[in-house]
Write a protein that holds these residues in place. Sequence first.
Motif, PDB file in Angstrom:
ATOM      1  N   ILE A  96       0.834  -1.199   0.000  1.00 43.32           N
ATOM      2  CA  ILE A  96       0.000   0.000   0.000  1.00 43.32           C
ATOM      3  C   ILE A  96       0.870   1.252   0.000  1.00 43.32           C
ATOM      4  N   THR A  97       0.491   2.241  -0.776  1.00 47.47           N
ATOM      5  CA  THR A  97       0.978   3.603  -0.564  1.00 47.47           C
ATOM      6  C   THR A  97      -0.221   4.472  -0.217  1.00 47.47           C
ATOM      7  N   THR A  98      -0.036   5.333   0.769  1.00 44.38           N
ATOM      8  CA  THR A  98      -1.064   6.295   1.150  1.00 44.38           C
ATOM      9  C   THR A  98      -0.376   7.621   1.448  1.00 44.38           C
ATOM     10  N   LEU A  99      -1.165   8.639   1.702  1.00 47.76           N
ATOM     11  CA  LEU A  99      -0.625   9.986   1.916  1.00 47.76           C
ATOM     12  C   LEU A  99      -0.763  10.392   3.369  1.00 47.76           C
ATOM     13  N   LEU A 100       0.199  11.179   3.823  1.00 46.09           N
ATOM     14  CA  LEU A 100       0.255  11.655   5.194  1.00 46.09           C
ATOM     15  C   LEU A 100       0.001  13.166   5.242  1.00 46.09           C
ATOM     16  N   PRO A 101      -0.272  13.704   6.428  1.00 47.52           N
ATOM     17  CA  PRO A 101      -0.457  15.151   6.551  1.00 47.52           C
ATOM     18  C   PRO A 101       0.727  15.933   5.987  1.00 47.52           C
ATOM     19  N   THR A 120       4.666   4.179   2.520  1.00 48.41           N
ATOM     20  CA  THR A 120       4.649   2.917   1.785  1.00 48.41           C
ATOM     21  C   THR A 120       4.699   1.779   2.792  1.00 48.41           C
ATOM     22  N   LEU A 121       3.748   0.861   2.691  1.00 52.74           N
ATOM     23  CA  LEU A 121       3.605  -0.221   3.655  1.00 52.74           C
ATOM     24  C   LEU A 121       3.587  -1.572   2.967  1.00 52.74           C
ATOM     25  N   GLN A 122       4.297  -2.519   3.547  1.00 49.77           N
ATOM     26  CA  GLN A 122       4.172  -3.921   3.170  1.00 49.77           C
ATOM     27  C   GLN A 122       3.659  -4.668   4.393  1.00 49.77           C
ATOM     28  N   LEU A 123       2.447  -5.216   4.278  1.00 49.41           N
ATOM     29  CA  LEU A 123       1.758  -5.859   5.404  1.00 49.41           C
ATOM     30  C   LEU A 123       1.623  -7.348   5.137  1.00 49.41           C
ATOM     31  N   GLU A 124       1.499  -8.105   6.202  1.00 43.09           N
ATOM     32  CA  GLU A 124       1.327  -9.553   6.056  1.00 43.09           C
ATOM     33  C   GLU A 124       0.311 -10.040   7.083  1.00 43.09           C
ATOM     34  N   LYS A 125      -0.512 -11.007   6.654  1.00 41.78           N
ATOM     35  CA  LYS A 125      -1.433 -11.649   7.570  1.00 41.78           C
ATOM     36  C   LYS A 125      -0.763 -12.910   8.098  1.00 41.78           C
TER      37      LYS A 125
END
Length: 260
Positions: free
Chosen positions: A147-152, A253-258
């Motif tokens: 995921i990429t997302t935006l911050l303040p 930028t996030l790399q997540l895992e379940k």
Amino acid sequence: MNVLTMSNDADWQARVAHAFSRAAPRYDALASAQRQIGQRLWDSLPDHAYNILDIGCGTGYWTHQLAERYPCAQVTGLDLAPGMLAQARQRYGDAIHWQQGDAAALPFGRHAFDLVFSNLAVQWCRDIDSVISELCRVLRLGGQAHITTLLPGTLEEIAFAWQRPEALLQTPNHARVEQAMAKSGLTISQQTATVERFYYPDLQAVMASIKGVGAQLPRSNSRLTRADIAAAKARFEQLRQPEGLPVSYHCLTLQLEKPL
């Protein structure tokens, strides 16, 4: 990017969907910043995936790239804006499954995907806890989300030029995103916070770049005058760099895992 003002959830979703649907025909021509930011995700994807979801797929650029990278996979592109999905379907056909829906209430069953991809979409969802909880629900055990997302701070130059603090996108800060992750049960494999700056020759090009990808300044009660525009140009010129007028995207930028 869109800088719509806050309102109730249903109205907010409708306005976001409308703005991005209107922008769909010209989105790809003006989305160079979004493409460059998305490349960070592309470089970190796993070698294999078989059921893939692209959240906030827009006109389908990355969805199509995912289908080509993983030719044996079932790929689904999800977006809130019907106009974006119409463009995606027209461009890339029905080999990819196109689904209208909300990231905070995904229209899929549990454990449906082993890979979720989302480039600059999560920031439009006002309930970050629900979004991350839904990610966890639809991911299979051992599945990954990139995921990429935006911050303040994103679009801070535009807010300064127009003297409208409301032009700053109201996004969760880094700590708030991490809290949502901790509640969800997903683990963070990697995370990187960066500031990406893009440069434009003049104010007209700046505004075309954000409007062309679904964005707009919040409407005030009065129309902008020539004096307003001239003042905005003068303020923006104070920020000019040798490369041009800067526009900043504060990215996470996030790399997540379940976990298994």
